[in-house]
Write a protein that holds these residues in place. Structure first.
Motif, mmCIF file in Angstrom:
data_model
loop_
_atom_site.group_PDB
_atom_site.id
_atom_site.type_symbol
_atom_site.label_atom_id
_atom_site.label_comp_id
_atom_site.label_asym_id
_atom_site.label_seq_id
_atom_site.Cartn_x
_atom_site.Cartn_y
_atom_site.Cartn_z
ATOM 1 N N LEU A 197 -15.048 -19.219 -2.695
ATOM 2 C CA LEU A 197 -14.459 -18.005 -2.139
ATOM 3 C C LEU A 197 -14.117 -17.043 -3.266
ATOM 4 C CD1 LEU A 197 -11.928 -19.495 0.452
ATOM 5 C CD2 LEU A 197 -14.224 -18.623 0.893
ATOM 6 N N THR A 198 -14.215 -15.770 -2.962
ATOM 7 C CA THR A 198 -13.763 -14.737 -3.884
ATOM 8 C C THR A 198 -12.318 -14.411 -3.564
ATOM 9 O OG1 THR A 198 -15.977 -13.813 -3.993
ATOM 10 C CG2 THR A 198 -14.166 -12.363 -4.647
ATOM 11 N N ILE A 199 -11.477 -14.439 -4.577
ATOM 12 C CA ILE A 199 -10.060 -14.115 -4.399
ATOM 13 C C ILE A 199 -9.810 -12.795 -5.123
ATOM 14 C CG2 ILE A 199 -7.684 -14.856 -4.737
ATOM 15 C CD1 ILE A 199 -9.331 -16.716 -2.914
ATOM 16 N N PRO A 200 -9.560 -11.733 -4.370
ATOM 17 C CA PRO A 200 -9.356 -10.433 -5.012
ATOM 18 C C PRO A 200 -7.997 -10.344 -5.709
ATOM 19 C CG PRO A 200 -9.055 -10.232 -2.642
ATOM 20 C CD PRO A 200 -9.491 -11.645 -2.911
ATOM 21 N N ASP A 201 -7.961 -9.574 -6.773
ATOM 22 C CA ASP A 201 -6.690 -9.258 -7.413
ATOM 23 C C ASP A 201 -5.983 -8.234 -6.546
ATOM 24 O OD1 ASP A 201 -7.077 -10.888 -9.638
ATOM 25 O OD2 ASP A 201 -8.200 -9.327 -10.673
ATOM 26 N N ILE A 202 -4.740 -8.500 -6.200
ATOM 27 C CA ILE A 202 -3.981 -7.548 -5.395
ATOM 28 C C ILE A 202 -2.648 -7.274 -6.064
ATOM 29 C CG2 ILE A 202 -5.060 -8.218 -3.217
ATOM 30 C CD1 ILE A 202 -2.448 -9.694 -2.538
ATOM 31 N N ASP A 203 -2.088 -6.146 -5.713
ATOM 32 C CA ASP A 203 -0.765 -5.765 -6.193
ATOM 33 C C ASP A 203 0.247 -6.311 -5.202
ATOM 34 O OD1 ASP A 203 1.527 -4.610 -7.182
ATOM 35 O OD2 ASP A 203 0.948 -2.559 -6.677
ATOM 36 N N THR A 204 0.919 -7.399 -5.556
ATOM 37 C CA THR A 204 1.867 -8.018 -4.628
ATOM 38 C C THR A 204 3.221 -7.325 -4.611
ATOM 39 O OG1 THR A 204 2.489 -9.644 -6.310
ATOM 40 C CG2 THR A 204 0.791 -10.292 -4.718
ATOM 41 N N THR A 205 3.387 -6.258 -5.397
ATOM 42 C CA THR A 205 4.649 -5.518 -5.327
ATOM 43 C C THR A 205 4.759 -4.756 -4.016
ATOM 44 O OG1 THR A 205 3.706 -3.621 -6.497
ATOM 45 C CG2 THR A 205 4.853 -5.280 -7.820
ATOM 46 N N ASN A 206 3.623 -4.472 -3.368
ATOM 47 C CA ASN A 206 3.611 -3.813 -2.063
ATOM 48 C C ASN A 206 2.912 -4.727 -1.071
ATOM 49 O OD1 ASN A 206 3.801 -1.985 0.006
ATOM 50 N ND2 ASN A 206 2.102 -0.735 -0.667
ATOM 51 N N ASP A 207 3.348 -5.979 -0.994
ATOM 52 C CA ASP A 207 2.656 -6.940 -0.156
ATOM 53 C C ASP A 207 2.776 -6.652 1.333
ATOM 54 O OD1 ASP A 207 5.282 -7.677 0.031
ATOM 55 O OD2 ASP A 207 4.961 -9.777 -0.483
ATOM 56 N N SER A 208 3.673 -5.773 1.751
ATOM 57 C CA SER A 208 3.758 -5.433 3.172
ATOM 58 C C SER A 208 2.501 -4.724 3.649
ATOM 59 C CB SER A 208 4.989 -4.583 3.466
ATOM 60 O OG SER A 208 4.883 -3.317 2.846
ATOM 61 N N ALA A 209 1.728 -4.153 2.749
ATOM 62 C CA ALA A 209 0.467 -3.507 3.120
ATOM 63 C C ALA A 209 -0.532 -4.522 3.652
ATOM 64 C CB ALA A 209 -0.124 -2.772 1.928
ATOM 65 N N TYR A 210 -0.367 -5.802 3.319
ATOM 66 C CA TYR A 210 -1.289 -6.842 3.744
ATOM 67 C C TYR A 210 -0.774 -7.664 4.914
ATOM 68 C CZ TYR A 210 -3.297 -5.673 -0.739
ATOM 69 O OH TYR A 210 -3.836 -4.994 -1.790
ATOM 70 N N LEU A 211 0.423 -7.369 5.365
ATOM 71 C CA LEU A 211 0.993 -8.119 6.471
ATOM 72 C C LEU A 211 0.475 -7.615 7.807
ATOM 73 C CD1 LEU A 211 4.736 -8.339 5.365
ATOM 74 C CD2 LEU A 211 3.014 -10.139 5.276
ATOM 75 N N PRO A 212 0.408 -8.498 8.800
ATOM 76 C CA PRO A 212 0.040 -8.033 10.132
ATOM 77 C C PRO A 212 1.134 -7.113 10.673
ATOM 78 C CG PRO A 212 0.673 -10.348 10.175
ATOM 79 C CD PRO A 212 0.670 -9.914 8.749
ATOM 80 N N PRO A 213 0.789 -6.249 11.622
ATOM 81 C CA PRO A 213 1.744 -5.241 12.109
ATOM 82 C C PRO A 213 3.069 -5.822 12.620
ATOM 83 C CG PRO A 213 -0.432 -4.820 13.000
ATOM 84 C CD PRO A 213 -0.508 -6.112 12.250
ATOM 85 N N TRP A 214 3.035 -7.001 13.223
ATOM 86 C CA TRP A 214 4.267 -7.570 13.779
ATOM 87 C C TRP A 214 5.187 -8.152 12.699
ATOM 88 C CZ3 TRP A 214 -0.588 -9.619 14.394
ATOM 89 C CH2 TRP A 214 -0.833 -10.845 13.815
ATOM 90 N N ARG A 215 4.720 -8.197 11.425
ATOM 91 C CA ARG A 215 5.549 -8.714 10.344
ATOM 92 C C ARG A 215 6.077 -7.620 9.418
ATOM 93 N NH1 ARG A 215 7.191 -13.982 9.798
ATOM 94 N NH2 ARG A 215 7.445 -13.271 7.701
ATOM 95 N N LYS A 216 5.653 -6.377 9.648
ATOM 96 C CA LYS A 216 6.073 -5.271 8.776
ATOM 97 C C LYS A 216 7.459 -4.809 9.105
ATOM 98 C CE LYS A 216 1.517 -3.636 7.685
ATOM 99 N NZ LYS A 216 0.585 -2.550 7.693
#
Length: 66
Positions: free
Chosen positions: A47-66
């Motif tokens: 699998l490819t694991i992308p580098d992400i900025d986890t300082t704004n991890d809410s951008a990757y959360l599903p809508p019901w978790r934001k």
């Protein structure tokens, strides 16, 4: 970054190992569309694991978790 699955891995366990947050599965799934329907991985899937900025991890959360 590349990740080789172990038997029983799931997207959330991989996200926890790679990002220390099991809810950050979206970027991993998007980077690996051929495996988006896999629930539990067998051993040896690359699998490819992308580098992400986890300082704004809410951008990757599903809508019901934001």
């Amino acid at each position: 970054m590349e990740y080789i699955t172990s038997t029983g891995d799931t997207f959330d366990t991989i996200a926890y190992r790679m990002y220390s947050d099991s809810e950050l599965i979206k970027p991993i799934i998007e980077a690996n569309p051929d495996y988006s329907d896999v629930v539990v991985f067998d051993h040896g899937t690359k699998l490819t694991i992308p580098d992400i900025d986890t300082t704004n991890d809410s951008a990757y959360l599903p809508p019901w978790r934001k």
